[in-house]
Each structure stands twice: as structure tokens, then as C-alpha cells.
Motif scaffolding. Structure first.
Motif, PDB file in Angstrom:
ATOM      1  N   ALA A  49       0.169   8.322  -9.091  1.00 31.07           N
ATOM      2  CA  ALA A  49      -0.359   7.150  -9.948  1.00 31.07           C
ATOM      3  C   ALA A  49       0.205   6.018 -10.224  1.00 31.07           C
ATOM      4  N   PHE A  50       1.790   6.316 -10.523  1.00 30.25           N
ATOM      5  CA  PHE A  50       2.454   5.167 -10.876  1.00 30.25           C
ATOM      6  C   PHE A  50       3.861   5.076 -10.205  1.00 30.25           C
ATOM      7  N   VAL A  51       4.450   3.758 -10.343  1.00 34.04           N
ATOM      8  CA  VAL A  51       5.604   3.546  -9.741  1.00 34.04           C
ATOM      9  C   VAL A  51       6.310   2.837 -11.088  1.00 34.04           C
ATOM     10  N   MET A  79       6.609   0.144 -15.621  1.00 36.27           N
ATOM     11  CA  MET A  79       5.610   1.210 -15.053  1.00 36.27           C
ATOM     12  C   MET A  79       4.374   0.645 -14.685  1.00 36.27           C
ATOM     13  N   PHE A  80       4.023   0.882 -13.378  1.00 33.43           N
ATOM     14  CA  PHE A  80       3.113  -0.041 -12.530  1.00 33.43           C
ATOM     15  C   PHE A  80       1.974   1.067 -12.233  1.00 33.43           C
ATOM     16  N   GLY A  81       0.941   0.720 -12.501  1.00 31.75           N
ATOM     17  CA  GLY A  81      -0.348   1.621 -12.551  1.00 31.75           C
ATOM     18  C   GLY A  81      -1.722   0.856 -12.184  1.00 31.75           C
ATOM     19  N   ARG A  82      -2.690   1.432 -12.185  1.00 30.64           N
ATOM     20  CA  ARG A  82      -4.051   0.651 -11.965  1.00 30.64           C
ATOM     21  C   ARG A  82      -4.977   1.067 -13.081  1.00 30.64           C
ATOM     22  N   SER A  83      -5.976   0.202 -13.593  1.00 32.75           N
ATOM     23  CA  SER A  83      -6.848   0.296 -14.179  1.00 32.75           C
ATOM     24  C   SER A  83      -8.036   0.340 -13.657  1.00 32.75           C
ATOM     25  N   ARG A 134      -3.112   8.808  -3.297  1.00 28.08           N
ATOM     26  CA  ARG A 134      -2.988   7.233  -3.971  1.00 28.08           C
ATOM     27  C   ARG A 134      -4.011   6.464  -3.847  1.00 28.08           C
ATOM     28  N   ASN A 135      -4.229   5.668  -5.055  1.00 28.75           N
ATOM     29  CA  ASN A 135      -4.988   4.469  -4.739  1.00 28.75           C
ATOM     30  C   ASN A 135      -4.587   3.503  -3.898  1.00 28.75           C
ATOM     31  N   PRO A 136      -5.274   2.734  -2.939  1.00 28.06           N
ATOM     32  CA  PRO A 136      -4.838   1.795  -2.115  1.00 28.06           C
ATOM     33  C   PRO A 136      -3.704   0.646  -2.744  1.00 28.06           C
ATOM     34  N   ASP A 137      -4.527   0.321  -3.775  1.00 27.77           N
ATOM     35  CA  ASP A 137      -3.885  -0.921  -4.651  1.00 27.77           C
ATOM     36  C   ASP A 137      -2.637  -0.519  -5.056  1.00 27.77           C
ATOM     37  N   VAL A 138      -2.183   0.861  -5.399  1.00 24.78           N
ATOM     38  CA  VAL A 138      -1.058   1.319  -6.182  1.00 24.78           C
ATOM     39  C   VAL A 138       0.058   1.616  -4.978  1.00 24.78           C
ATOM     40  N   GLU A 139      -0.713   2.068  -3.707  1.00 21.20           N
ATOM     41  CA  GLU A 139       0.022   2.441  -2.503  1.00 21.20           C
ATOM     42  C   GLU A 139       0.926   1.318  -1.938  1.00 21.20           C
ATOM     43  N   ALA A 140       0.491  -0.039  -2.404  1.00 21.73           N
ATOM     44  CA  ALA A 140       0.757  -1.221  -1.804  1.00 21.73           C
ATOM     45  C   ALA A 140       2.344  -1.301  -2.505  1.00 21.73           C
ATOM     46  N   LEU A 141       2.621  -0.584  -3.519  1.00 22.71           N
ATOM     47  CA  LEU A 141       3.677  -0.683  -4.167  1.00 22.71           C
ATOM     48  C   LEU A 141       4.797  -0.056  -3.704  1.00 22.71           C
ATOM     49  N   ASP A 142       4.723   0.893  -2.742  1.00 19.19           N
ATOM     50  CA  ASP A 142       5.409   1.798  -2.095  1.00 19.19           C
ATOM     51  C   ASP A 142       6.797   1.046  -1.811  1.00 19.19           C
ATOM     52  N   VAL A 143       6.488  -0.467  -1.348  1.00 15.35           N
ATOM     53  CA  VAL A 143       7.757  -1.129  -0.877  1.00 15.35           C
ATOM     54  C   VAL A 143       8.730  -1.159  -1.967  1.00 15.35           C
TER      55      VAL A 143
END
Length: 143
Positions: free
Chosen positions: A45-47, A62-66, A2-11
């Protein structure tokens, strides 16, 4: 991985009780609506966040990263049918989603802890010069 920016969404991942309060469109004033939300990982990649109020599906995020611009993005859909894209930040206990589209601007601002999210939705008809609060949105962790 996981990208660290997307990993923050784990909460966000898990089950939540929702409360909408202080909404300009709910009568009589002081009316609250209750519902639930579920957030889960889709691959690495997505939450995905689905929310219901009064037993009806209301929101789908749907949350993700560009990678090209290093920005978290959120795709939104609801049954009206309405679809929107938000630029998203999620760090340091603050969650912000912002859209600046020709029809109107919209934002969600929240304080995030492991068991509670206190947020509010705002709208602007004048390109973000002035904002009107739409409603408070509170998430309380169920599991």
C-alpha cells in the motif's frame, strides 16, 4: 494486490544519489549539496522515501492513496520537526506534489525516467498566485 495508482510509484524504488542546486538559501550562489535517498515498498500500500544530505537525515516521505477521493497523498516529515500533507500525481513521466495550506503553498514538480528525476521545489506566500523557486532536486539512480 497493489492499486495501479500506487504501483506507478515503483519506479522510485531503489537507491538514488541526490543533488540540490540553485537554492536561494545556499551561499555562495552556485553551491550544491549532495546526498542519497532510498525508496522501498511498505507492504502493498505504501512507498517510503528517506533522503539524507551531508550525512544527516533530512526528509521522510510516505506515499499512498486515499480510496475515498481516488487521490495519491504524501505524508512528509523532517527533523525541524515539520509535518505536511501533499496531494500527489504520478503519471506519464511527471511527478507533482502540491500542498495548499494557510501558512504557505508548496509544490514539487519533476520529470521522471527510470534512472533520473529532474525536479524543483517552489513556494508561494500568496496562495499560489506567484511562485518562488526554492531549489532544484536531481535524483540519479545508484542501483
Amino acid at each position: 494486490m497493489r492499486n495501479p495508482d500506487v504501483e506507478a510509484l515503483d519506479v522510485l524504488v531503489g537507491e538514488w544519489k541526490l543533488t540540490i542546486a540553485d537554492a536561494w538559501f545556499l551561499e555562495p550562489p552556485g553551491t550544491k549539496q549532495h546526498g542519497s535517498a532510498t525508496a522501498r515498498w511498505i507492504g502493498d500500500a505504501f512507498v517510503e522515501l528517506r533522503a539524507e544530505l551531508n550525512g544527516e537525515h533530512m526528509w521522510h516521505f510516505m506515499f499512498g492513496r486515499s480510496d475515498a477521493n481516488g487521490q495519491l497523498v504524501t505524508l512528509y516529515h523532517d527533523p525541524r520537526p515539520t509535518s505536511r500533507v501533499f496531494r500527489t500525481t504520478f503519471a506519464g513521466g511527471e511527478w507533482v506534489m502540491l500542498r495548499e495550506d494557510p501558512d504557505f503553498h508548496q509544490r514539487f514538480v519533476a520529470t521522471v525516467t527510470a534512472d533520473r528525476i529532474d525536479g524543483h521545489w517552489d513556494a508561494s506566500q500568496d496562495a499560489g498566485v506567484t511562485w518562488r523557486k526554492d531549489f532544484d532536486l536531481i535524483f540519479e539512480r545508484s542501483t
